[in-house]
Design a protein around this motif. Structure first.
Motif: not given
Length: 274
Positions: A1-26
């Motif tokens: 099974m492919t591992p996953s990261l669950l990312i919460l987003t509301d499209f604001f700055r903090a969520a976008n920063k978390a998404l960038d970080y999670a993408t690098n981790l993935a």
């Protein structure tokens, strides 16, 4: 099974920063992203008073999620949840079994700590799961290498979450430092006892270099952890959130809450079983 990261987003700055970080981790983890937006229309929402909430329609939300997904360089699926965030996250976790839940920490600098009711704290109380909180002020999304594990000297068990931490540590090649904060320079537990409590969990297995030990004297544990996090030689802080931290009447005075609100680097919270 492919591992996953669950990312919460509301499209604001903090969520976008978390998404960038999670993408690098993935990428090195070989993981896909599960991008979750929750339509938060409940008066019980913990950030209805202090946080920014998206008021996009369902159709606009779906389009926004699609645009975000199209720009990502890793596999991604998108979902829209409804109601209280903790319940929507618990549902997504039960279906996707992610390595981590990832979310951004907005700017709470203008709000007294005792009034901050964050999504992260709500999740810890109602749906404890390994959770990575990325501050909106983080300057770089580089992979974490120097990791600080804060412990209190007591024995702990994190059950299946130990496997997640070992996988992250091994794949990313982290240097793990165990930080023990005590009120006095002469700690009531020895270095050997502290390190043994960590080794019993298996967290030190397969590391590129042996775990290091660091002791700090501080009247308040949160102050010691935050001081260490601000020293410039730490990329990620790992906290152990004990069950008593979730339910205490004075939750906002807990170590977990303070570090989550003020750490300059991302914080990984591992719920303990005991």
């Amino acid at each position: 099974m492919t591992p996953s990261l669950l990312i919460l987003t509301d499209f604001f700055r903090a969520a976008n920063k978390a998404l960038d970080y999670a993408t690098n981790l993935a990428r090195p983890l070989g993981a896909r992203l599960v991008l979750l937006h929750v339509r938060r229309d409940s008066i019980l929402d913990p950030e209805m008073f202090t946080g920014e909430l998206s008021d996009l329609s369902k159709e606009a939300t779906a389009m926004a999620l699609s645009r975000v997904a199209d720009d990502l360089a890793v596999p991604v699926v998108t979902e829209i949840g409804h109601g209280r965030v903790a319940f929507a996250v618990a549902d997504a976790v039960s279906r996707h079994h992610p390595l981590l839940v990832v979310l951004g920490r907005p700017d709470y600098s203008a709000t007294p700590d005792e009034l901050v009711q964050t999504t992260a704290l709500d999740l810890l109380r109602t749906a404890p799961y390994p959770m990575l909180i990325v501050p909106h002020t983080l300057a770089s999304s580089a992979l974490p290498r120097r990791v600080l594990l804060a412990v209190d000297g007591e024995d702990f068990t994190i059950g299946p979450h130990a496997g997640v931490m070992r996988y992250l540590s091994r794949t990313l090649g982290v240097e793990l430092t165990v930080l023990h904060v005590a009120p006095d320079a002469a700690a009531d537990v020895s270095e050997d006892e502290v390190m043994a409590s960590v080794r019993r969990t298996g967290l030190g297995v397969d590391l590129p270099v042996p775990m290091r030990y660091r002791h700090m004297a501080a009247a308040r544990p949160a102050d010691g952890i935050l001081q260490a996090a601000q020293a410039g030689d730490t990329d990620l802080v790992v906290l152990l959130a004990r069950p008593r931290s979730f339910w205490g009447q004075l939750f906002h005075q807990s170590v977990t809450a303070e570090v989550l609100l003020h750490s300059p680097v991302p914080v990984l919270v591992l719920p303990t079983i005991a």
